[in-house]
Design a protein around this motif. Sequence first.
Motif, PDB file in Angstrom:
ATOM      1  N   LEU A   1       0.884  -1.239   0.057  1.00  0.00           N
ATOM      2  CA  LEU A   1       0.059  -0.019  -0.017  1.00  0.00           C
ATOM      3  C   LEU A   1       0.874   1.255   0.118  1.00  0.00           C
ATOM      4  O   LEU A   1       1.749   1.312   0.778  1.00  0.00           O
ATOM      5  CB  LEU A   1      -0.953   0.101   1.250  1.00  0.00           C
ATOM      6  CG  LEU A   1      -2.153  -0.455   1.249  1.00  0.00           C
ATOM      7  CD1 LEU A   1      -2.072  -2.261   1.079  1.00  0.00           C
ATOM      8  CD2 LEU A   1      -3.199  -0.238   2.459  1.00  0.00           C
ATOM      9  N   GLN A   2       0.537   2.224  -0.923  1.00  0.00           N
ATOM     10  CA  GLN A   2       1.000   3.641  -0.787  1.00  0.00           C
ATOM     11  C   GLN A   2       0.104   4.645  -0.671  1.00  0.00           C
ATOM     12  O   GLN A   2      -1.220   4.556  -1.079  1.00  0.00           O
ATOM     13  CB  GLN A   2       1.656   4.035  -2.282  1.00  0.00           C
ATOM     14  CG  GLN A   2       3.216   3.023  -2.200  1.00  0.00           C
ATOM     15  CD  GLN A   2       4.207   3.482  -1.274  1.00  0.00           C
ATOM     16  OE1 GLN A   2       4.142   4.469  -0.724  1.00  0.00           O
ATOM     17  NE2 GLN A   2       5.132   2.356  -1.082  1.00  0.00           N
ATOM     18  N   PRO A   3       0.339   5.702   0.108  1.00  0.00           N
ATOM     19  CA  PRO A   3      -0.732   6.638   0.559  1.00  0.00           C
ATOM     20  C   PRO A   3      -1.103   7.580  -0.835  1.00  0.00           C
ATOM     21  O   PRO A   3      -2.359   8.181  -0.763  1.00  0.00           O
ATOM     22  CB  PRO A   3      -0.200   7.503   1.608  1.00  0.00           C
ATOM     23  CG  PRO A   3       1.271   7.681   1.262  1.00  0.00           C
ATOM     24  CD  PRO A   3       1.381   5.974   0.635  1.00  0.00           C
ATOM     25  N   ARG A   4      -0.453   7.599  -1.914  1.00  0.00           N
ATOM     26  CA  ARG A   4      -0.827   8.356  -3.001  1.00  0.00           C
ATOM     27  C   ARG A   4      -0.189   7.826  -4.131  1.00  0.00           C
ATOM     28  O   ARG A   4       0.357   7.010  -4.501  1.00  0.00           O
ATOM     29  CB  ARG A   4       0.274   9.952  -2.735  1.00  0.00           C
ATOM     30  CG  ARG A   4      -0.080  10.800  -1.819  1.00  0.00           C
ATOM     31  CD  ARG A   4       0.819  11.999  -1.578  1.00  0.00           C
ATOM     32  NE  ARG A   4       0.525  12.762  -0.561  1.00  0.00           N
ATOM     33  CZ  ARG A   4       1.258  12.562   0.553  1.00  0.00           C
ATOM     34  NH1 ARG A   4       2.034  11.686   0.590  1.00  0.00           N
ATOM     35  NH2 ARG A   4       1.038  13.254   1.471  1.00  0.00           N
ATOM     36  N   ARG A   5      -1.039   8.145  -5.284  1.00  0.00           N
ATOM     37  CA  ARG A   5      -0.889   7.700  -6.508  1.00  0.00           C
ATOM     38  C   ARG A   5       0.427   7.798  -7.238  1.00  0.00           C
ATOM     39  O   ARG A   5       0.942   6.851  -7.835  1.00  0.00           O
ATOM     40  CB  ARG A   5      -1.968   8.219  -7.434  1.00  0.00           C
ATOM     41  CG  ARG A   5      -3.388   7.694  -7.211  1.00  0.00           C
ATOM     42  CD  ARG A   5      -4.422   8.104  -8.243  1.00  0.00           C
ATOM     43  NE  ARG A   5      -4.678   9.438  -8.223  1.00  0.00           N
ATOM     44  CZ  ARG A   5      -5.461  10.192  -9.026  1.00  0.00           C
ATOM     45  NH1 ARG A   5      -6.006   9.682 -10.135  1.00  0.00           N
ATOM     46  NH2 ARG A   5      -5.847  11.377  -8.466  1.00  0.00           N
ATOM     47  N   LEU A   6       0.848   9.140  -7.144  1.00  0.00           N
ATOM     48  CA  LEU A   6       2.373   9.271  -7.549  1.00  0.00           C
ATOM     49  C   LEU A   6       3.370   8.419  -6.743  1.00  0.00           C
ATOM     50  O   LEU A   6       4.206   7.819  -7.511  1.00  0.00           O
ATOM     51  CB  LEU A   6       2.725  10.752  -7.332  1.00  0.00           C
ATOM     52  CG  LEU A   6       4.109  11.206  -7.799  1.00  0.00           C
ATOM     53  CD1 LEU A   6       4.027  12.784  -7.809  1.00  0.00           C
ATOM     54  CD2 LEU A   6       5.097  10.873  -6.850  1.00  0.00           C
TER      55      LEU A   6
END
Length: 802
Positions: free
Chosen positions: A64-69
Amino acid sequence: MRRRPDRALVVPRTGLPVERAINAIAEALESTGTLVLSAEPGAGKSSLVPLVAANHTDARVVLLQPRRLAARATAFRLADLIGEDIGRTIGLTMRGERRVDRTTRIEVVTEAVLTNRLLADPELPGIGCVIFDEFHERSLDADLGLGMAIESRALLRPDLQIVVMSATIDTEPVSRLLDDAPVVAVPGRAHPVVTVRRQRPVRSAWVNEVAAATLEALASHPGDALIFAPGRAEVERVRRTLEGRTTAAVHALHGGTTAARQRALLRPGTERRVIVATAVAETSVTVPGVRIVIDGGLARRPRFDPTSGLGHLETVFVPRFGADQRRGRAGRTDDGLCVRLWSAEDERHLDESFEPEIVAGDPLPISFALCRWGDPDAAELPLLDHPGGRRLAAGRTVLAQLGLIDETGRPTTLGRAAGDLPVHPRSAAALLAASGTPAAAGVLTAVAALEEDLRLPGADLGDLGSLPQDRLARAASHLRRRTRHLPSSAAESQPADLVEALLDAWPDRLAAARPERPDRFQMATGSGVSVPAGSPLVGAPFLVVATAGGSSRSDLVVRAAVATDRRTVLDRLGDRITTTDVVEWDDRLDRVVAWRVQRLGAIVLHREPLPHPNPEAIREALLSAVHRQGLDRLTWSAEGRQLRARLAWLHGEDPDNWPDVSDDALVEQLERWLDLSGAESLAEVHIGGELARLLDWRQRRELDQLAPPAMRPPRGALRRIDYADGRPVWPVRIQQLFGLDEHPTVGPKRTPVVIELLTPADRPAQVTTDLPGFWRGSYANVRAELRGRYPKHAWPEDPLPA
């Protein structure tokens, strides 16, 4: 022991600090299946831990990553490390983009993707390990996703591995949440960073001060520069200000930067660069070559205002944690320089961190997710912070109004359909209401603009022509693909256009124009909003407000809304309109007024005079006026003033047995003693003996004994006792006291009365609290003086026999 996968991934030698912890990470995954990893910036956790985890499960690893970038950058970096193109062993899934196949071993996703998968199927089939990266950001989906994954592991999937990672995190509560998971700490690979502080600029000069600080730093320190700005608009203003003033290439980096451009910026450049970025560059993403950080000190944070029911973005000062993250970006590859646009004194007052979104964010998606999970009150879900019972109840109220949940909190048929849509519950309600109707295409495009947070210059959601059409078309296309299986609307009254669909999904966001200001509106919640200057929404009778921004200390500024008219409001929201009789005090008219009022929330749609208001309602309005304006507005008769003074004196003498009649005490007890029968204004209220209602039967019997209103002297008629000065004063002529050799007393303590000795003309001659002493002392002098002034009156040498 978990079975190892058939095809092991090679963990490359990178020299990153996390390599030294690979054995500890592997041991934790094998022994407990859980891990809390605290790794400082630059340690390489996002690059290597997923590869290690993939070799300790025979199913897919979800990172999981908090932002699309950050998700895109991490996926490409992992693919580069194993020498493959993205979409094979390394996959990527986020809003509008999915690149995976059957061979994918590690799938990088944005946090909402996991939450939606858990809600769709809590068993997470095909997934062996979930890694929560950059957990310190505490987004709503990260908190909910972790709680749901832990509950799924406990009840359904004991083999599910869970890893929580962060650059800096308080590991103890997270470890406890994971049933005392092992904790591994990894130091970073940071180089020394010199910190320079400048004076904090005023907002109007912020862009120019940031540009000036950047130019000075470029002239004194080598390497690329990374500038932190709070939002996309500020990023572009700083970029435009710097262009042409430096030989370095100036670039923007934010959520709207194209994927190709993002990837180019996240690779080493051949020329010196200045990159102006939002918070996307604080964590997860490493921008190579950066040795200079310019921290403007501002951050943009979602804020939910429970009063207005609006969520908005607020520009605030960066917290200490964010400032430290930004500073660390300057020391990733070599000695660095960090320029902070605030003083050491400002730094002492920084907040430690932002409140988690689950505590401070919009309660609607939180409540909807919990209802879909089957735990509406979050009574069982393991969470680091509870959302709050009142906030969850408020969210459920709106969800019920939208028809997404029933009275028990379970999703309805419409709610289950809305849950399948990866959009905000309100957006889902609008899409479902318009599905299969002529309004469907317009609603989908408007919802796409809202979900992508596209900025409308005039805030008119009904006119999307001012938006960049390529971005709008891309967003609408992505949303159309994700909602292509929408069921046809089953609503009894289907919306005919965009306005009606939005009114169905945002009924509590209705706002009515204020007559005195055509650019300002009152919402049904009671809060105020305004529209931007020059907006086509100025002068509209009603708005349906989708989003707003600004400071909660003043009217929020509408960012997206549609105008509507009275007929549409009455047609679509007629069942929400209430008719009530309102009887209230009008300060301007200084009297009670009575109306029959039609309201929609706080908005008054119509009112007319009420001919025969309820007498009890009039009394309540008058009482309210006295509460606000005080007892001075009432007319006190001489009887009323004297009774109050007597009671006040008795309370001072014996507070346990006599009531307090001070202003504050009387206002608190108005309902007990104040008679408002027949009055419609305060001018008609005259206070006489009403205070006696505060006394019980014993006090009424003893009142005249202990604090008599008057006393009769040996000669003449009754003379009133004055208690107004906080002591009993008895004005009486000297001749009327001849023959009295005992000083009169009153009260429970037999307090001597202050006798004001008067001349025959009722003028003060002397004051005494010792009448016998007066006769035997100063009376002779008084007699000598008054005999000459009043010769017709008797002045015996010895007044006692007289």
